[in-house]
Motif scaffolding. Structure first.
Motif, PDB file in Angstrom:
ATOM      1  N   LEU A 153       0.816  -1.222   0.000  1.00 11.72           N
ATOM      2  CA  LEU A 153       0.000   0.000   0.000  1.00 11.72           C
ATOM      3  C   LEU A 153       0.846   1.267   0.000  1.00 11.72           C
ATOM      4  O   LEU A 153       0.356   2.338  -0.353  1.00 11.72           O
ATOM      5  N   ILE A 180      -5.113   5.828  -0.681  1.00 10.40           N
ATOM      6  CA  ILE A 180      -5.795   4.553  -0.842  1.00 10.40           C
ATOM      7  C   ILE A 180      -7.281   4.728  -0.549  1.00 10.40           C
ATOM      8  O   ILE A 180      -7.724   5.801  -0.134  1.00 10.40           O
ATOM      9  N   THR A 181      -8.057   3.672  -0.745  1.00  6.68           N
ATOM     10  CA  THR A 181      -9.484   3.682  -0.430  1.00  6.68           C
ATOM     11  C   THR A 181      -9.782   2.534   0.531  1.00  6.68           C
ATOM     12  O   THR A 181      -8.941   1.659   0.773  1.00  6.68           O
ATOM     13  N   ASP A 225      -9.116  -0.971  -0.688  1.00 10.60           N
ATOM     14  CA  ASP A 225      -7.737  -1.464  -0.654  1.00 10.60           C
ATOM     15  C   ASP A 225      -7.411  -2.192   0.646  1.00 10.60           C
ATOM     16  O   ASP A 225      -6.418  -2.930   0.726  1.00 10.60           O
ATOM     17  N   GLU A 282      -6.965  -6.872   4.386  1.00 12.44           N
ATOM     18  CA  GLU A 282      -5.833  -6.623   5.275  1.00 12.44           C
ATOM     19  C   GLU A 282      -6.189  -6.913   6.735  1.00 12.44           C
ATOM     20  O   GLU A 282      -7.288  -6.582   7.186  1.00 12.44           O
TER      21      GLU A 282
END
Length: 235
Positions: free
Chosen positions: A85, A91-92, A95, A99
């Protein structure tokens, strides 16, 4: 008894320094003491009088307090510098779907539908969670100021474009604030010295005789201007 000093609490990430400097310039004879408080305990510290006023995160329970919103921080994801990342500037939430997410007990991000998969172990503090993030155990979602406060060379952070922001507010006991709390509130909100409440004294009312004399002086001045000869034009 007149309050002779002011104690200001602040949660991790809040930066009251500029307001403290302004206070010292305007009120050099009134002591202002800074007191670090945890995000969870800040409201209680205000209610019980440990601090007179506090910069806190209103995601905590704030009943019995007057709360003035100040600003909202960007929410970021903290990851190791070699994490996938870290290649993006922003990022959104999508994403982060797959995780593992670190969720410390002092978490201050009010994100009901936060993405990712929270890991079972919950570190006690955000600072402790930073160490776990550096070890690659998960992504940590925090306000940007906390990512900066606990910065490590092996960590970086990226803004989450569609995440809710993290507000910061000023809080003091509900009801009529003391003169010093009101003055500090004005400083935080950008009130200028000339407009500070209680600083400017109202102009005294003129007596009837003073009003009459003022009108007579104004008429006399107008008469002099009207009777003054003008310059003659040359033929």
């Amino acid at each position: 008894m007149t309050q002779s000093s002011l104690t200001v609490g602040y949660v991790p990430g809040a930066t009251p320094a500029k307001w403290v400097r302004t206070w010292a310039q305007r009120h050099p004879n009134v002591r202002l003491t800074l007191c670090a408080v945890t995000a969870a305990d800040a409201p209680a510290e205000v209610r019980d009088g440990t601090v007179d006023v506090a910069l806190l995160r209103p995601s905590a329970e704030t009943s019995g307090l007057s709360v003035i919103p100040l600003y909202a921080e960007t929410t970021v994801a903290v990851v190791p510098t070699d994490h996938l990342l870290s290649a993006a500037d922003e990022i959104t939430a999508a994403d982060l779907t797959d995780e593992p997410i670190l969720l410390p007990l002092d978490d201050v991000v009010a994100w009901a539908d936060a993405p990712g998969m929270p890991i079972d172990h919950r570190p006690e503090t955000t600072e402790a969670a930073m160490e776990l993030a550096a070890a690659g155990l998960g992504v940590l979602i925090v306000p940007q100021s906390l990512a900066r406060l606990y910065h490590r060379r092996d960590l970086t952070y990226r803004p989450i474009a569609d995440a809710p922001t993290c507000p910061v507010a000023l809080a003091f006991p509900a009801g009529q604030p003391s003169a010093l709390v009101e003055e500090f509130t004005g400083i935080v909100r950008g009130r200028k010295p000339s407009s500070s409440r209680g600083q400017a004294q109202p102009a005294p009312k003129r007596t009837a005789r003073e009003k009459t004399l003022a009108k007579q002086a104004a008429r006399a001045a107008a008469g002099k201007v009207a009777s003054k000869p003008g310059k003659r034009r040359r033929p």
